[in-house]
Design a protein around this motif. Structure first.
Motif, PDB file in Angstrom:
ATOM      1  N   GLN A  37       0.828  -1.209   0.000  1.00  0.00           N
ATOM      2  CA  GLN A  37       0.000   0.000   0.000  1.00  0.00           C
ATOM      3  C   GLN A  37       0.864   1.262   0.000  1.00  0.00           C
ATOM      4  OE1 GLN A  37      -3.393  -0.104  -0.182  1.00  0.00           O
ATOM      5  NE2 GLN A  37      -3.535   2.119  -0.283  1.00  0.00           N
ATOM      6  N   GLN A 117     -10.286   2.137  -9.277  1.00  0.00           N
ATOM      7  CA  GLN A 117      -9.799   2.939  -8.168  1.00  0.00           C
ATOM      8  C   GLN A 117      -9.558   1.981  -7.018  1.00  0.00           C
ATOM      9  OE1 GLN A 117     -12.573   5.564  -6.156  1.00  0.00           O
ATOM     10  NE2 GLN A 117     -10.969   7.112  -5.964  1.00  0.00           N
ATOM     11  N   PRO A 119      -9.176   1.620  -3.227  1.00  0.00           N
ATOM     12  CA  PRO A 119      -9.382   2.366  -1.991  1.00  0.00           C
ATOM     13  C   PRO A 119      -8.237   2.141  -1.008  1.00  0.00           C
ATOM     14  CG  PRO A 119     -10.937   0.545  -2.147  1.00  0.00           C
ATOM     15  CD  PRO A 119     -10.155   0.561  -3.419  1.00  0.00           C
ATOM     16  N   PRO A 120      -7.871   3.164  -0.257  1.00  0.00           N
ATOM     17  CA  PRO A 120      -6.766   3.012   0.693  1.00  0.00           C
ATOM     18  C   PRO A 120      -7.124   2.067   1.835  1.00  0.00           C
ATOM     19  CG  PRO A 120      -7.809   5.172   0.925  1.00  0.00           C
ATOM     20  CD  PRO A 120      -8.455   4.503  -0.247  1.00  0.00           C
ATOM     21  N   THR A 121      -6.111   1.354   2.305  1.00  0.00           N
ATOM     22  CA  THR A 121      -6.311   0.426   3.427  1.00  0.00           C
ATOM     23  C   THR A 121      -5.416   0.791   4.601  1.00  0.00           C
ATOM     24  OG1 THR A 121      -4.641  -1.083   2.568  1.00  0.00           O
ATOM     25  CG2 THR A 121      -6.934  -1.487   1.915  1.00  0.00           C
ATOM     26  N   ASP A 122      -4.666   1.872   4.468  1.00  0.00           N
ATOM     27  CA  ASP A 122      -3.691   2.235   5.495  1.00  0.00           C
ATOM     28  C   ASP A 122      -4.103   3.442   6.332  1.00  0.00           C
ATOM     29  OD1 ASP A 122      -3.450   4.181   3.612  1.00  0.00           O
ATOM     30  OD2 ASP A 122      -1.282   3.987   3.340  1.00  0.00           O
ATOM     31  N   GLY A 123      -5.391   3.819   6.292  1.00  0.00           N
ATOM     32  CA  GLY A 123      -5.847   4.972   7.048  1.00  0.00           C
ATOM     33  C   GLY A 123      -5.739   6.273   6.275  1.00  0.00           C
ATOM     34  N   ASN A 124      -5.038   6.244   5.165  1.00  0.00           N
ATOM     35  CA  ASN A 124      -4.899   7.403   4.286  1.00  0.00           C
ATOM     36  C   ASN A 124      -6.199   7.562   3.497  1.00  0.00           C
ATOM     37  OD1 ASN A 124      -4.163   9.258   2.352  1.00  0.00           O
ATOM     38  ND2 ASN A 124      -2.193   8.277   1.927  1.00  0.00           N
ATOM     39  N   LYS A 125      -6.591   8.760   3.207  1.00  0.00           N
ATOM     40  CA  LYS A 125      -7.827   8.974   2.461  1.00  0.00           C
ATOM     41  C   LYS A 125      -7.587   9.156   0.968  1.00  0.00           C
ATOM     42  CE  LYS A 125     -10.488  10.917   6.241  1.00  0.00           C
ATOM     43  NZ  LYS A 125     -11.007   9.703   6.729  1.00  0.00           N
ATOM     44  N   VAL A 126      -6.351   9.014   0.538  1.00  0.00           N
ATOM     45  CA  VAL A 126      -6.004   9.226  -0.864  1.00  0.00           C
ATOM     46  C   VAL A 126      -6.026   7.880  -1.596  1.00  0.00           C
ATOM     47  CG1 VAL A 126      -4.256  10.082  -2.446  1.00  0.00           C
ATOM     48  CG2 VAL A 126      -4.570  11.192  -0.222  1.00  0.00           C
ATOM     49  N   PRO A 127      -6.918   7.738  -2.577  1.00  0.00           N
ATOM     50  CA  PRO A 127      -6.936   6.474  -3.338  1.00  0.00           C
ATOM     51  C   PRO A 127      -5.789   6.442  -4.343  1.00  0.00           C
ATOM     52  CG  PRO A 127      -8.510   7.993  -4.269  1.00  0.00           C
ATOM     53  CD  PRO A 127      -7.927   8.672  -3.062  1.00  0.00           C
TER      54      PRO A 127
END
Length: 141
Positions: A37, A117, A119-127
């Motif tokens: 990620q 797209q 989706p982020p899985t690391d707590g980040n909101k940026v895809p």
């Protein structure tokens, strides 16, 4: 047994249009199976979707057909599309010959470019975005 994916990667990262985007040599951002990620983008992920072997009555014929998926990741959809197009335009689908001990007899584009797209899985909101395409690689195995 030789790995056709290694052959494809080795050839692909040597192409100037591709390595201008992902780097070259051992530091090229072209990864088998899993893309972390936190990976630096743009990057390429590749993996075998399926593999079949031709058979004769007496056993294997020696020809293998692998369906290989390439997923081209970037921070924008247009960046992901550009990387995928660079891979195809570099001549990946015209590849024939001996590469890292694998004799490739033909490569076919099985699916056109498909955009997603991730989706982020690391707590980040940026895809992140990726564009994928599948190849069928016919080689002696």
């Amino acid at each position: 047994m030789a790995d056709v994916n290694v052959s494809l990667r080795t050839w692909l990262i040597a192409q100037s249009g591709v390595n201008a985007l992902i780097g070259s040599g051992s530091s090229a951002r072209c990864y088998p199976d899993v893309l972390d990620q936190a990976a630096t983008l743009p990057a390429i992920l590749y993996y075998t979707v399926s593999s079949t072997h031709d058979h004769l009555l007496r056993g294997l014929a020696g020809l293998v057909h692998d369906r290989v998926r390439f997923e081209c990741y970037a921070v924008t959809r247009s960046g992901a599309n550009a990387l995928a197009q660079a891979c195809i335009s570099a001549g990946l689908i015209d590849l024939r010959g001996l590469y890292t001990s694998v004799y490739i007899s033909a490569v076919e584009l099985e699916s056109g470019l498909v955009c997603y797209q991730d989706p982020p899985t690391d707590g980040n909101k940026v895809p992140r975005y990726f564009t994928s395409f599948d190849l069928t690689v016919h080689y002696k195995g």
